[in-house]
Design a protein around this motif. Structure first.
Motif, short mmCIF file in Angstrom:
data_model
loop_
_atom_site.label_atom_id
_atom_site.label_comp_id
_atom_site.label_asym_id
_atom_site.label_seq_id
_atom_site.Cartn_x
_atom_site.Cartn_y
_atom_site.Cartn_z
N LYS A 5 3.27 14.71 -13.77
CA LYS A 5 2.35 15.39 -14.68
C LYS A 5 2.49 16.90 -14.60
O LYS A 5 2.25 17.61 -15.58
CB LYS A 5 0.91 14.97 -14.37
N SER A 6 2.85 17.39 -13.41
CA SER A 6 3.02 18.84 -13.26
C SER A 6 4.48 19.26 -13.44
O SER A 6 4.86 20.38 -13.10
CB SER A 6 2.52 19.29 -11.89
N ILE A 13 0.84 -1.20 0.00
CA ILE A 13 0.00 0.00 0.00
C ILE A 13 0.87 1.25 0.00
O ILE A 13 0.60 2.22 -0.71
CB ILE A 13 -0.93 0.00 1.23
N TRP A 14 1.93 1.23 0.80
CA TRP A 14 2.87 2.35 0.86
C TRP A 14 3.45 2.64 -0.53
O TRP A 14 3.46 3.78 -0.99
CB TRP A 14 3.99 2.06 1.85
N GLN A 15 3.89 1.58 -1.20
CA GLN A 15 4.50 1.75 -2.50
C GLN A 15 3.50 2.31 -3.52
O GLN A 15 3.83 3.19 -4.32
CB GLN A 15 5.06 0.42 -3.01
N GLU A 16 2.25 1.81 -3.46
CA GLU A 16 1.23 2.30 -4.38
C GLU A 16 0.91 3.77 -4.12
O GLU A 16 0.74 4.57 -5.06
CB GLU A 16 -0.04 1.45 -4.24
N ALA A 17 0.83 4.14 -2.85
CA ALA A 17 0.55 5.53 -2.49
C ALA A 17 1.66 6.45 -3.01
O ALA A 17 1.39 7.50 -3.60
CB ALA A 17 0.43 5.67 -0.97
N MET A 18 2.91 6.03 -2.82
CA MET A 18 4.04 6.85 -3.28
C MET A 18 4.05 6.93 -4.80
O MET A 18 4.37 7.98 -5.38
CB MET A 18 5.35 6.26 -2.76
N ASN A 19 3.70 5.83 -5.48
CA ASN A 19 3.67 5.83 -6.95
C ASN A 19 2.62 6.82 -7.47
O ASN A 19 2.86 7.55 -8.44
CB ASN A 19 3.35 4.43 -7.47
N GLN A 20 1.47 6.84 -6.82
CA GLN A 20 0.40 7.74 -7.27
C GLN A 20 0.79 9.20 -7.06
O GLN A 20 0.53 10.06 -7.90
CB GLN A 20 -0.90 7.41 -6.54
N ILE A 21 1.39 9.49 -5.91
CA ILE A 21 1.84 10.87 -5.65
C ILE A 21 2.94 11.26 -6.64
O ILE A 21 2.96 12.37 -7.17
CB ILE A 21 2.33 11.01 -4.19
#
Length: 460
Positions: A23-24, A9-17
């Protein structure tokens, strides 16, 4: 025993952020300010490793730790998530723990007489404020007020652009008086927005007498960002009566604003005149010498060092305000912690390239934005503010609103006031519309970017 339930979950959260920052086009910012490595988790507490306590504290201040927690909550539906850290350098961690213990011991010895005021920042004091040609009058006046509150220069108004030290000086006054007089002196610091919300809530709950009792019996009243009260007649009326009550009992009042009080629109003349009869102090952007002094002061407070040529480079290139100056400095200190190598001028130029190519626009005026956009579309500023619905006027008006939202800290409501009295939902719709169309219309995107550059150049 650690559970390691949150590793994926940690890795997925960091990937999304990370994707959001990509993108910016702020990937470098992500690498620096989300520099954490998952270690383990137990009892809904995730332990991460960071290069230094300084980096951790900065990430907390920026809200990055909260952002990760929020993302994990979204992914898991679990609300009781916390993140704690350890430093990757054990000796540094041990040293900082010892320092913290010594500091705690010092605090205990000081006793209750040195308690901090609950509404004031402990670091906003006169000895942490760097006075220069741009603010020496305001600085000296603030000290004079602190030494003799309610008697000399009452009220005072500190005004100027974003990040120039208005709030610092205001709170320094409160901290000085609190240190000298303690809890027997009734000091209240609040923002104009909080004052408004509190007053509105008191009406809803039939507790206006309690509200009046709180504010009209103060010894010191500090109200930040008074421009927020534009077009709020009921709150202005309450402030007027509060003002009179405090003046009658010689209580000191200090206000901050982003512009001279006489420039506020939708603001009662009787309040403007009362504040104008006090001392109105203009804070300007710092010159090179003051900017360098600010950097040296900040480094001393942090217990850090940087090469002279790096300090010169930052001081010469960040001309906008103190907040941007400290942001550039903090980034370089954080980067030094990250790479564990001395910072060179070449590294500084590379890391701060984006900051210097896109300077903060905290002191750009709405009038400048309106004029530049109006000239581009061959219409007048009056047309931009008008109610005309022809596309000839609607498109530049919406673009001007979008740019103003991007380059200033005005709220939607405040922008509506500056653009002919439009409501906040209309402003929001205009900004969203331009933002959406820029994503699919490359020519519009290019035109807006050129306008932004012209506006930034116009103010120099």
């Amino acid at each position: 025993m650690p559970d390691n339930n949150y590793r994926e979950i940690w890795q997925e959260a960091m990937n999304q952020i990370h994707d959001t920052y990509k993108k910016s086009q702020q990937e470098a910012e992500f690498k620096l300010w989300f520099n954490m490595q998952y270690i383990e988790d137990a009892d809904n507490t995730i332990t991460v490793s960071v290069p230094s306590d300084f980096l951790w504290q900065t990430m907390q201040k920026k809200g990055n730790i909260d952002a990760v927690i929020k993302k994990i909550k979204e992914l898991t539906g679990q609300n009781a998530i916390t993140i704690k850290h350890i430093t990757s350098n054990a000796s540094i961690a041990a040293s900082e723990t010892e320092d913290a213990a010594m500091q705690q011991q010092k605090t205990t010895v000081k006793g209750d007489s040195q308690k901090k005021h609950p509404q004031l920042r402990e670091d906003f004091k006169f000895d942490t404020f760097v006075s220069g040609d741009n603010n020496s009058f305001a600085y000296n006046a603030a000290i004079a007020v602190s030494k003799n509150p309610g008697k000399k220069y009452n009220p005072i108004l500190l005004y100027g652009g974003v990040g120039l030290g208005k709030t610092h000086l205001m709170q320094a006054i409160g901290n000085y008086i609190y240190e000298k007089r303690g809890e027997r002196c009734k000091i209240c610091y609040t923002s104009a927005e909080s004052f408004t919300n509190e007053f509105t809530a008191s009406i809803s709950s039939n507790t206006t007498n309690k509200f009046k009792l709180k504010y009209r019996n103060l010894d010191i009243l500090l109200i930040d960002d008074i421009h927020f009260l534009q077009n709020k007649p009921s709150t202005q009326e309450e402030l007027f009566y509060t003002f009179n009550a405090l003046r009658d009992k010689n209580s000191q009042m200090v206000f901050t604003c982003d512009r001279p009080i006489t420039d506020l629109k939708g603001f009662a003349d009787r309040i403007q005149s009362r504040i104008s009869n006090g001392l109105c102090l203009d804070l300007q952007p710092p010159n090179y010498e003051t900017r360098r002094a600010i950097l040296l002061k900040k480094l001393k407070l942090l217990g850090q060092t940087l090469p002279d040529d790096v300090l010169d480079y930052i001081a010469k290139n960040v001309e906008t305000n103190v907040r941007d100056l400290e942001s550039a400095l903090t980034k370089m200190i954080g980067y030094a912690d990250l790479i564990q190598k001395p910072i060179t001028i070449e590294i500084t130029q590379q890391q701060l390239r984006d900051i210097f190519s896109s300077p903060s626009a905290g002191n750009i005026s709405i009038e400048t934005i309106q004029k530049v956009v109006a000239d581009e579309y061959n219409i007048s500023v009056a047309d931009i503010k008008s109610k005309k619905r022809d596309q000839k006027y609607v498109i530049p008006r919406q673009i001007a609103l979008y740019i103003a939202r991007e380059l200033t800290e005005y709220s939607f409501t405040e922008l509506g006031s500056e653009f002919g009295g439009r409501d906040h939902s209309t402003v929001m719709h205009s900004c969203d519309k331009v933002s959406s169309e820029m994503k699919i219309d490359s020519s519009l995107n290019a035109r807006v970017q050129l306008l932004i550059k012209e506006i930034k150049d116009y103010k120099k």
